[in-house]
Scaffold this motif. Sequence first.
Motif, PDB file in Angstrom:
ATOM      1  N   GLU A 124       0.824  -1.202   0.000  1.00 31.88           N
ATOM      2  CA  GLU A 124       0.000   0.000   0.000  1.00 31.88           C
ATOM      3  C   GLU A 124       0.862   1.258   0.000  1.00 31.88           C
ATOM      4  N   GLU A 125       1.979   1.222   0.721  1.00 30.71           N
ATOM      5  CA  GLU A 125       2.909   2.358   0.725  1.00 30.71           C
ATOM      6  C   GLU A 125       3.532   2.564  -0.656  1.00 30.71           C
ATOM      7  N   ASN A 152       2.177   1.648  -3.453  1.00 29.98           N
ATOM      8  CA  ASN A 152       1.100   2.152  -4.307  1.00 29.98           C
ATOM      9  C   ASN A 152       1.077   3.678  -4.303  1.00 29.98           C
ATOM     10  N   LYS A 153       1.163   4.266  -3.123  1.00 31.77           N
ATOM     11  CA  LYS A 153       1.129   5.726  -2.998  1.00 31.77           C
ATOM     12  C   LYS A 153       2.342   6.363  -3.671  1.00 31.77           C
ATOM     13  N   ARG A 206       2.367   8.857  -7.036  1.00 29.82           N
ATOM     14  CA  ARG A 206       2.999  10.179  -7.044  1.00 29.82           C
ATOM     15  C   ARG A 206       4.052  10.286  -8.142  1.00 29.82           C
ATOM     16  N   SER A 217      -1.995   1.940  -9.164  1.00 29.10           N
ATOM     17  CA  SER A 217      -1.977   1.204  -7.900  1.00 29.10           C
ATOM     18  C   SER A 217      -2.508  -0.207  -8.092  1.00 29.10           C
TER      19      SER A 217
END
Length: 396
Positions: free
Chosen positions: A184-185, A187-188, A192, A226
């Motif tokens: 999940e980290e 993905n962010k 960006r 993502s």
Amino acid sequence: MSTFHTLETGNRGLSASQASLSTTGQNIANANTKGYSRQQVNTSSSVSLDVWTKQGAGQLGTGVSIDSVMRVRDRFLDQQYRGHTAEFATWQAKSEALGNVETILGEPGDNGLNASMGRLWNAWQDLESDPSNLAVQAVVKERAQAFADVAKTIDRSMGDLATELTERTTAAEKEAQTLISRIEELNKNIMRTGPQANNLRDERDAAVDKLSQLMDIKVTEKTDGSYALTLAANNQPVRAGEALDPETAGGKLGGLAEAAATVTSYRENINVAVTEFAEANGNVFENTAAGELRVAKEAKLELPNGLDEDVKKVQADFRALVSGLGAEAQSAGYAVSTQQQLMVSTENRRQSVAGVSLDEEMSNLVKFQHAYNAAARLVSTTDEMLDTIINRMAAR
């Protein structure tokens, strides 16, 4: 069209060739880097210039444009590999547990439960021939104690195995949660950075590969780049911090859950056999529960009624249980071998797409070098033309 147009065309060719050479060098440098996906420069013809010809409007090329530097991956092979990995981990956990149960029982063997039953039954036969013989009575008690010791050792070992499986399940759940959080980290960070975040994407795919060993998951890439993770069994979303159900998770977690249930089932069935055998031996035992089996200190050693039939039935049931265990363990072993072969085969196919081939990269190196040299020659030729126009014509 000016003469500088050709100079710009050559410059674009130099840039594209240089980018391709740099990317080839990156691939060569990471040929042995685990989880690295080979990259390639994607180019297209740049926007053309409108020109007028005798036959009407036309277009004149302006060179090449670098569109992207992307990883080479096959999503279908990725998902297929992860599915085989999850199946392999499931069967491996089950196979290991069944193998441990076989080791604990030690059947067939001289020190197992079946052999202890036989030795106690033989002692009863000797006592039947000479009921008042104190030495034979002592042998009956000694054989009964030996059976109790074996039964308690097996029950304790089965309990330890169940505890170990619980601890391994807890550890696997923690590892899965760590990987989910990391995905999940990433993905962010990828959202960006953009679609060309190649290193971050490699790291994310490596984390997903590890997670697929623990859980049977499906991966869907969204338009923003993502990953959305769902369980293969029920399409439930997989998110960090949410409790995991090992029974529906699949993978190693599912295998451990099935292994724990299998061990509990065999432990219960073994305890039933121990209890039935102890009860068949009359008042020799004070407590017939497998984990607390004790020989009566003041037992009146009289041959129990129906001992032969009861012992034969218990031994037959126990042998059937051991036989079933062996067949189940063998099937699990075959499944492990099959899934491992599928996993290795798919990984080889996946590496043929995403992996770095040094032979191919060396060929590309020569190809892009020639392209660079040709573009450089175009630039130098154009420079000579400009020199003629600017300096020599001006001198005249």
